[in-house]
Design an enzyme around this catalytic site. Structure first.
Site, PDB file in Angstrom:
ATOM      1  CD  GLU A   1      -3.186  -0.868   1.695  1.00  0.00           C
ATOM      2  OE1 GLU A   1      -3.599   0.309   1.730  1.00  0.00           O
ATOM      3  OE2 GLU A   1      -3.922  -2.000   2.067  1.00  0.00           O
TER       4      GLU A   1
ATOM      5  CG  HIS B   1      -3.085   3.779   1.523  1.00  0.00           C
ATOM      6  ND1 HIS B   1      -3.345   3.069   2.452  1.00  0.00           N
ATOM      7  CD2 HIS B   1      -3.069   5.093   1.750  1.00  0.00           C
ATOM      8  CE1 HIS B   1      -3.369   4.101   3.452  1.00  0.00           C
ATOM      9  NE2 HIS B   1      -3.068   5.032   3.182  1.00  0.00           N
TER      10      HIS B   1
ATOM     11  CE  LYS C   1      -4.877   7.707   4.894  1.00  0.00           C
ATOM     12  NZ  LYS C   1      -3.447   7.393   5.613  1.00  0.00           N
TER      13      LYS C   1
END
Length: 249
Positions: free
Chosen positions: A82, A139, A166
């Site tokens: 990530e 991510h 997130k």
């Protein structure tokens, strides 16, 4: 919305919070960064994956917590999958993150929610048992997924029991930035019961770091010196822009 309180900082209420990373590779370098970062940050993120002495990470976390005082500390082991600095097996990743959560030094831990599920659940359980908040993260450095996929990932993080959800994605067009912002809006308005942190990375995505809270993002990442991800903005400039937007609202 269930806000998340870490020390005197409340995520999910009021103005967006600014998170600033520490990326030093030695204890000395980290303490130098603390001196520069702490006056500007609402939350400090320690990117543990940059640190050269992982066996000493728990001791270093305690040193950082003492140096930061009232500023909350987020511990993040960002892996190469990530965009991070280390390659690490799931069990070792879990052991390190649990040790940080149990250290008594950190206020939040980051968990890459797509790691092996039993490892993710173990981290969440250990952190919550010690009243450490969990930031579930994802991510995508290659692209921006479709809106419904971004929303689905955030909802899955929420269902896992993370305190903060997130996601960071890489735009390949202006339309991709709009996709991220609209996914944030939809998640915030229709599904979220806890704080979200979302961003579109790189130069194209800077607007999401400056105005993401308009669409529902509770925090943004700024930098002092070295960026930990593409597109991070100098923290002084970032706080100035956030102030302009807040006053206009």
């Amino acid at each position: 919305m269930n806000p998340v309180r870490v020390k005197d900082v409340v995520l999910g209420e009021g103005a967006p919070k600014i998170i600033v990373p520490l990326t030093g590779r030695t204890g000395e370098a980290l303490l130098e960064q603390v001196d520069a970062v702490a006056p500007h940050a609402d939350i400090v993120e320690w990117r543990v994956d940059f640190f050269d002495d992982l066996p000493a990470a728990v001791d270093q976390a305690r040193v950082l917590a003492d140096a930061l005082g009232s500023v909350p500390l987020l511990a993040t082991v960002r892996t190469s999958n990530e965009g991070g600095e280390i390659t690490i097996a799931d069990d070792a990743y879990g052991d390190l993150t649990v040790a940080l959560a149990e250290s008594g030094a950190v206020d939040l831990v980051d968990v890459e929610y797509r790691r092996e599920r039993r490892v993710v659940e173990r981290i969440c359980e250990s952190a919550h048992a010690r009243k450490v908040a969990v930031v579930a993260s994802n991510h995508d450095f290659d692209a921006t997924p479709p809106k419904n996929e971004i929303v689905a990932r955030l909802r899955e993080m929420q269902e896992l029991g993370a305190d903060v959800c997130k996601i960071a994605v890489m735009p390949r067009s202006r339309a991709d930035v709009l996709t991220l912002l609209d996914a944030t809006r939809t998640m915030f308005e229709e599904y979220a019961d806890r704080p979200l942190v979302t961003m579109s990375m790189g130069g194209l995505g800077v607007v999401s770091r400056l105005a993401g809270h308009v669409f529902g993002s509770a925090a943004t990442f700024g930098m002092v010196g070295t960026a930990s991800a593409p597109g991070q903005v100098d923290v002084t400039e970032l706080r100035s822009v956030l102030g302009v937007i807040e006053r206009a609202g």
